[in-house]
Write an enzyme that holds these catalytic residues in place. Structure first.
Site, PDB file in Angstrom:
ATOM      1  N   HIS A   2      41.492  38.399  31.993  1.00  0.00           N
ATOM      2  CA  HIS A   2      40.134  38.872  31.647  1.00  0.00           C
ATOM      3  C   HIS A   2      39.788  39.907  32.705  1.00  0.00           C
ATOM      4  O   HIS A   2      39.437  39.557  33.822  1.00  0.00           O
ATOM      5  CB  HIS A   2      39.147  37.697  31.684  1.00  0.00           C
ATOM      6  CG  HIS A   2      37.737  38.114  31.355  1.00  0.00           C
ATOM      7  ND1 HIS A   2      36.965  37.410  30.454  1.00  0.00           N
ATOM      8  CD2 HIS A   2      36.965  39.130  31.791  1.00  0.00           C
ATOM      9  CE1 HIS A   2      35.784  37.993  30.353  1.00  0.00           C
ATOM     10  NE2 HIS A   2      35.749  39.032  31.167  1.00  0.00           N
ATOM     11  N   HIS A   4      38.063  43.858  33.655  1.00  0.00           N
ATOM     12  CA  HIS A   4      37.289  45.058  33.312  1.00  0.00           C
ATOM     13  C   HIS A   4      37.857  46.233  34.097  1.00  0.00           C
ATOM     14  O   HIS A   4      37.810  46.236  35.325  1.00  0.00           O
ATOM     15  CB  HIS A   4      35.815  44.868  33.669  1.00  0.00           C
ATOM     16  CG  HIS A   4      35.169  43.772  32.885  1.00  0.00           C
ATOM     17  ND1 HIS A   4      34.580  43.980  31.662  1.00  0.00           N
ATOM     18  CD2 HIS A   4      35.046  42.441  33.139  1.00  0.00           C
ATOM     19  CE1 HIS A   4      34.110  42.833  31.196  1.00  0.00           C
ATOM     20  NE2 HIS A   4      34.382  41.882  32.063  1.00  0.00           N
ATOM     21  N   ARG A   6      36.891  49.417  33.117  1.00  0.00           N
ATOM     22  CA  ARG A   6      35.910  50.510  32.946  1.00  0.00           C
ATOM     23  C   ARG A   6      36.591  51.772  32.432  1.00  0.00           C
ATOM     24  O   ARG A   6      37.610  51.698  31.756  1.00  0.00           O
ATOM     25  CB  ARG A   6      35.156  50.779  34.266  1.00  0.00           C
ATOM     26  CG  ARG A   6      34.613  49.542  34.969  1.00  0.00           C
ATOM     27  CD  ARG A   6      33.616  48.782  34.159  1.00  0.00           C
ATOM     28  NE  ARG A   6      32.903  47.769  34.952  1.00  0.00           N
ATOM     29  CZ  ARG A   6      32.306  46.707  34.452  1.00  0.00           C
ATOM     30  NH1 ARG A   6      32.357  46.453  33.160  1.00  0.00           N
ATOM     31  NH2 ARG A   6      31.663  45.853  35.228  1.00  0.00           N
ATOM     32  N   ASN A  30      34.235  46.238  26.573  1.00  0.00           N
ATOM     33  CA  ASN A  30      32.794  46.581  26.600  1.00  0.00           C
ATOM     34  C   ASN A  30      32.540  47.923  27.291  1.00  0.00           C
ATOM     35  O   ASN A  30      31.856  48.006  28.298  1.00  0.00           O
ATOM     36  CB  ASN A  30      31.961  45.458  27.237  1.00  0.00           C
ATOM     37  CG  ASN A  30      32.416  45.089  28.635  1.00  0.00           C
ATOM     38  OD1 ASN A  30      33.583  45.260  28.990  1.00  0.00           O
ATOM     39  ND2 ASN A  30      31.498  44.596  29.441  1.00  0.00           N
ATOM     40  N   LYS A  85      37.270  40.227  21.498  1.00  0.00           N
ATOM     41  CA  LYS A  85      36.270  39.655  22.411  1.00  0.00           C
ATOM     42  C   LYS A  85      34.895  39.673  21.757  1.00  0.00           C
ATOM     43  O   LYS A  85      34.433  40.721  21.311  1.00  0.00           O
ATOM     44  CB  LYS A  85      36.243  40.472  23.707  1.00  0.00           C
ATOM     45  CG  LYS A  85      35.166  40.095  24.705  1.00  0.00           C
ATOM     46  CD  LYS A  85      35.478  38.789  25.416  1.00  0.00           C
ATOM     47  CE  LYS A  85      34.306  38.336  26.298  1.00  0.00           C
ATOM     48  NZ  LYS A  85      34.191  39.097  27.542  1.00  0.00           N
ATOM     49  N   HIS A 124      32.354  35.355  25.294  1.00  0.00           N
ATOM     50  CA  HIS A 124      31.437  35.215  26.442  1.00  0.00           C
ATOM     51  C   HIS A 124      30.382  34.218  25.975  1.00  0.00           C
ATOM     52  O   HIS A 124      29.463  34.579  25.252  1.00  0.00           O
ATOM     53  CB  HIS A 124      30.814  36.568  26.803  1.00  0.00           C
ATOM     54  CG  HIS A 124      29.869  36.486  27.964  1.00  0.00           C
ATOM     55  ND1 HIS A 124      30.008  37.236  29.108  1.00  0.00           N
ATOM     56  CD2 HIS A 124      28.765  35.716  28.168  1.00  0.00           C
ATOM     57  CE1 HIS A 124      29.035  36.935  29.964  1.00  0.00           C
ATOM     58  NE2 HIS A 124      28.258  36.021  29.413  1.00  0.00           N
ATOM     59  N   HIS A 158      35.653  32.831  31.274  1.00  0.00           N
ATOM     60  CA  HIS A 158      35.017  32.598  32.582  1.00  0.00           C
ATOM     61  C   HIS A 158      34.072  31.399  32.591  1.00  0.00           C
ATOM     62  O   HIS A 158      32.882  31.545  32.840  1.00  0.00           O
ATOM     63  CB  HIS A 158      34.317  33.860  33.098  1.00  0.00           C
ATOM     64  CG  HIS A 158      33.501  34.615  32.079  1.00  0.00           C
ATOM     65  ND1 HIS A 158      32.508  34.030  31.347  1.00  0.00           N
ATOM     66  CD2 HIS A 158      33.547  35.906  31.679  1.00  0.00           C
ATOM     67  CE1 HIS A 158      31.978  34.927  30.543  1.00  0.00           C
ATOM     68  NE2 HIS A 158      32.593  36.068  30.725  1.00  0.00           N
ATOM     69  N   ASP A 230      38.029  38.279  35.683  1.00  0.00           N
ATOM     70  CA  ASP A 230      36.756  38.907  35.310  1.00  0.00           C
ATOM     71  C   ASP A 230      36.341  39.900  36.391  1.00  0.00           C
ATOM     72  O   ASP A 230      35.152  40.114  36.630  1.00  0.00           O
ATOM     73  CB  ASP A 230      35.656  37.862  35.071  1.00  0.00           C
ATOM     74  CG  ASP A 230      34.460  38.455  34.315  1.00  0.00           C
ATOM     75  OD1 ASP A 230      34.597  39.557  33.750  1.00  0.00           O
ATOM     76  OD2 ASP A 230      33.396  37.815  34.307  1.00  0.00           O
ATOM     77  N   HIS A 234      31.397  47.652  39.874  1.00  0.00           N
ATOM     78  CA  HIS A 234      30.257  48.555  39.693  1.00  0.00           C
ATOM     79  C   HIS A 234      30.190  49.411  40.948  1.00  0.00           C
ATOM     80  O   HIS A 234      30.520  48.934  42.040  1.00  0.00           O
ATOM     81  CB  HIS A 234      28.941  47.769  39.569  1.00  0.00           C
ATOM     82  CG  HIS A 234      28.808  46.984  38.308  1.00  0.00           C
ATOM     83  ND1 HIS A 234      28.459  47.548  37.101  1.00  0.00           N
ATOM     84  CD2 HIS A 234      28.976  45.656  38.066  1.00  0.00           C
ATOM     85  CE1 HIS A 234      28.417  46.609  36.175  1.00  0.00           C
ATOM     86  NE2 HIS A 234      28.732  45.449  36.726  1.00  0.00           N
ATOM     87  N   ALA A 246      25.492  43.015  37.085  1.00  0.00           N
ATOM     88  CA  ALA A 246      26.254  41.764  37.167  1.00  0.00           C
ATOM     89  C   ALA A 246      27.746  42.052  37.202  1.00  0.00           C
ATOM     90  O   ALA A 246      28.253  42.805  36.372  1.00  0.00           O
ATOM     91  CB  ALA A 246      25.912  40.874  35.978  1.00  0.00           C
TER      92      ALA A 246
HETATM   93 ZN   LIG Z   1      33.905  39.860  31.787  1.00  0.00          ZN
END
Ligand SMILES: [Zn+2]
Length: 325
Positions: A2, A4, A6, A30, A85, A124, A158, A230, A234, A246
């Protein structure tokens, strides 16, 4: 399982850090706009492969769930996606286009098609309720879906609560990922003293007894549990802000920190299963061969990677990566 990555400059900063020590990852969809069709998916996969450069790394791609997906749409994509997802609408970063109701009949066409094609569903799992109760309140949704679609593999992403851990053993088709940070911290570490924005994430860290339940199944490498970092970068200005985004960035410290944690509990022999073997079996994937040698020698965590502050920035971890083949 899992991750990210970006896009744009952030992708180029963080992708090599994961690809260096991991041989594959389930890539979260996402983005803005989310990954919802073949064209976006293929282009994103190409950008990821560009960003990881020469590293031996397979991005396992996912689509952003839409109730409109059907067999005709999914069949040609079957070999290009590892999972789909599902986000409840508005629950976390870039999830505005997610699902706003969990009516089984409304979801049936899409979930039946996934079940028939053997495409796992990652969720999620949080409601729009009080922040500490969101995951617990979502457990009945997991159970309803698991019962209605018994052949669909459902990954509770998660997980952070004892209730989710308990649900694992009630349904054959429920699985879970667990992050590094939820094995290490509770809400006290985030907000019990001075507020620590780099530990703020969704789902938010919970109570000590929840962390205990997570640790128990992670350390025993419960066969239905997989590591999913996860890792969610950022830029620093988005974390150290009046409205803090988050996400905890753990990709570059995940392996040493997990080795330290498993050793502290005398369970190093289960690390490989938790990190990779369970996921290979559950998802039926075969990532490229990569051998990582971890040694019990301290690693000083950098203050930042590019513009991103990692978990444990400036701290020392008792283990480090010595060699990668
Ligand atoms: Zn996530």
């Amino acid at each position: 399982m899992h991750l990210h990555l970006r896009d744009g400059e952030m992708l180029r900063t963080v992708a090599p850090l994961s690809a260096h020590t991991f041989s594959g990852a389930i890539i979260m969809p996402n983005l803005l706009p989310p990954v919802t069709d073949a064209e976006i998916l293929r282009a994103y996969r190409r950008r990821i492969l560009d960003a990881v450069g020469g590293e031996n790394f397979t991005p396992y791609m996912t689509l952003f769930f839409k109730p409109e997906y059907d067999r005709e749409f999914l069949l040609p994509l079957r070999d290009e996606i590892t999972a789909i997802k599902l986000y409840p609408a508005g629950i976390t970063t870039n999830s505005e286009g997610g699902v706003s109701g969990f009516d089984v009949e409304e979801l049936r066409p899409a979930l039946s098609a996934m079940s028939e094609l053997g495409i796992p569903l990652c969720i999620h799992g949080e409601t729009g309720g009080f922040v500490m109760d969101r995951e617990k309140e979502f457990v009945p949704v997991y159970e309803t879906l698991a019962t209605a679609f018994p052949d669909l593999k459902i990954i509770m992403e998660h997980i952070t609560t004892a209730e989710s851990v308990a649900a694992l053993d009630r349904h054959e088709n429920l699985y879970a990922t667990i992050t590094l940070h939820h094995l290490l911290i509770t809400l006290d570490d985030v907000a019990g003293g001075l507020l620590r924005p780099h530990l703020f994430c969704k789902p938010i860290a919970k109570r000590p007894e929840d962390r205990e339940a997570l640790l128990r199944v992670a350390l025993e490498a419960h066969p239905k549990v997989m590591f999913g970092s996860d890792s969610a970068p950022h830029p620093r200005h988005a974390k150290e802000a009046p409205g803090c985004a988050a996400g905890v960035f753990t990709a570059p410290i995940a392996l040493p920190a997990l080795a330290e944690l498993f050793e502290r509990h005398g369970r190093l022999e289960n690390l490989q299963a938790f990190l990779g073997d369970n996921a290979r079996r559950i998802y039926g994937v075969t990532p490229p061969d990569k051998k990582v040698r971890l040694v019990k020698e301290p690693m000083r965590v950098p203050e930042k990677y590019g513009d991103v502050v990692p978990m444990m920035a400036g701290e020392e971890i008792g283990w480090s990566v010595a060699e990668i083949e």
